[in-house]
Design an enzyme around this catalytic site. Sequence first.
Site, short mmCIF file in Angstrom:
data_model
loop_
_atom_site.label_atom_id
_atom_site.label_comp_id
_atom_site.label_asym_id
_atom_site.label_seq_id
_atom_site.Cartn_x
_atom_site.Cartn_y
_atom_site.Cartn_z
N ARG A 74 35.26 40.61 32.15
CA ARG A 74 36.31 40.01 31.31
C ARG A 74 35.94 39.95 29.82
O ARG A 74 36.54 39.17 29.07
CB ARG A 74 36.65 38.60 31.79
CG ARG A 74 36.94 38.45 33.26
CD ARG A 74 38.13 39.25 33.71
NE ARG A 74 38.54 38.92 35.06
CZ ARG A 74 39.30 39.70 35.82
NH1 ARG A 74 39.70 40.88 35.37
NH2 ARG A 74 39.65 39.33 37.04
N ASN A 104 38.85 47.48 32.11
CA ASN A 104 40.18 46.91 31.88
C ASN A 104 40.09 45.53 31.23
O ASN A 104 40.59 44.53 31.74
CB ASN A 104 41.00 46.86 33.17
CG ASN A 104 40.35 46.02 34.26
OD1 ASN A 104 39.13 45.90 34.32
ND2 ASN A 104 41.17 45.45 35.13
N ASP A 315 33.88 44.04 43.61
CA ASP A 315 35.11 43.89 42.84
C ASP A 315 35.21 42.46 42.32
O ASP A 315 36.27 41.82 42.36
CB ASP A 315 36.34 44.26 43.68
CG ASP A 315 37.61 44.40 42.83
OD1 ASP A 315 37.51 44.41 41.59
OD2 ASP A 315 38.71 44.47 43.42
N PHE A 333 45.69 38.62 40.68
CA PHE A 333 44.92 39.10 41.81
C PHE A 333 43.43 38.92 41.54
O PHE A 333 42.98 38.95 40.40
CB PHE A 333 45.18 40.59 42.04
CG PHE A 333 46.57 40.94 42.50
CD1 PHE A 333 46.91 40.84 43.84
CD2 PHE A 333 47.53 41.39 41.60
CE1 PHE A 333 48.18 41.18 44.28
CE2 PHE A 333 48.80 41.74 42.02
CZ PHE A 333 49.14 41.63 43.36
#
Length: 441
Positions: A74, A104, A315, A333
């Site tokens: 993050r 991402n 993940d 999610f």
Amino acid sequence: MSMELCEANMKTILIKNGRVIDPAAGLDGICDVYLKDGKVARVAKNIRRKADVTLDASGYWVMPGLIDMHVHLRDPGQTEKEDVTSGSKAAAKGGFTTIVAMPNTKPVIDSPDRVDYVMNKAKHTSPIHVLQAGSATVGEKGEELSDIAGMVKAGIPAISEDGRSVMNAKICRDAMKAAASFHIPFLDHCEDRSLVNGGCVNEDEISRREGLPGITNSVEDVIVARDILLARETGVHLHLCHCSTKGSYEMLKIAKEKGIDVSGEVCPHHFTLTSSDRVPGDTNYKMNPPLRTEEDREALRNGLAEDVFEVISTDHAPHTRRDKELPITTAPFGITGLETSVALTISELVKPGIITPLQMAAKMSANPAKILHLEGRGTLAEGSEADVTVIDPERVSTIDTSEFVSRGKNTPFNGRTVTGMVLVTICGGNIVCREGRPVYD
């Protein structure tokens, strides 16, 4: 574990009498491991050398440092959820000595300077090796390729569009060609967004009963099929992330039989839970891909046993409590995984005899190192990096999110009794975590 600790940054460590499990070297037996100046100096029985630290590993497993190919830190942009520092420390507690951060972030890691940001921050604040994957396309918009050549020079080990798929098949093929030319893998998030249609959980009788929009297996399977064909055409090493369906297992197995250069991973939540375990309204059970059916879970377990799936990744996807308190249709999610992966793998796969400890070490260390071309990692061969994970395979504990190092506490496993605990994590010849307590501060 008895230990004589002379200093935090020691030059020599002697690990005595452990079960050394090193699939890359074909070793599974009682040995000593001697670490010196950041390298594995010797692996043999009855090593008699003076050391700054001596660990008695009798009854424990001694594995090459664990490698997680699929982590969300993050950072930059959402550091209230996690950052390079907190995520890498959580990884150290979980037994990981190398992690790969997904691109991402906000902004997306799509340029050399953004790769440099993460790598430089990790260099100064992380107790372990942090590698940053680069995005396949600019901004993960799927419209034009990122500066893949520049990011390779900056040190990325792979490209990925994790969090979404490159929906334009031509652009995806071009990204694969670029990855192949630089000899790096393409880490593939398989999700046909045109089929998601607002889904938030698995499409099944349970979702229909609750009136929730579902995510069908075809959402994953369509992209798996497409990208295996593109990999065959481009020659890239395609790595399928977080596989969740029976179809993924079947197609990956066929692709391997055809000689296509493809690998796949399964996450602990997918080989542990099914959609029937989901607690209505509890967004800690909301992840992407979603928890599937018992038939899917059994296919994943079979694939792990057969080595169709070569990798176990987490993940790791931390979120704030406030985010996860949103309604299930709008909550993000993802669940955390770095601090629970070892125990869940031992409890759900090793103890029932689905995989062996040697397979566990392969899927969590040797195989990721091979796929990512990490020379000197994923093995305890003499001269390799002194990255070691020591595990008590019999220690029973209860998962407690209040003890997590990660900022993310979002997991459906809070309160679950598990077997297996990481005792010591050694990275670069330094003990960075011992029985959940940091040694790096």
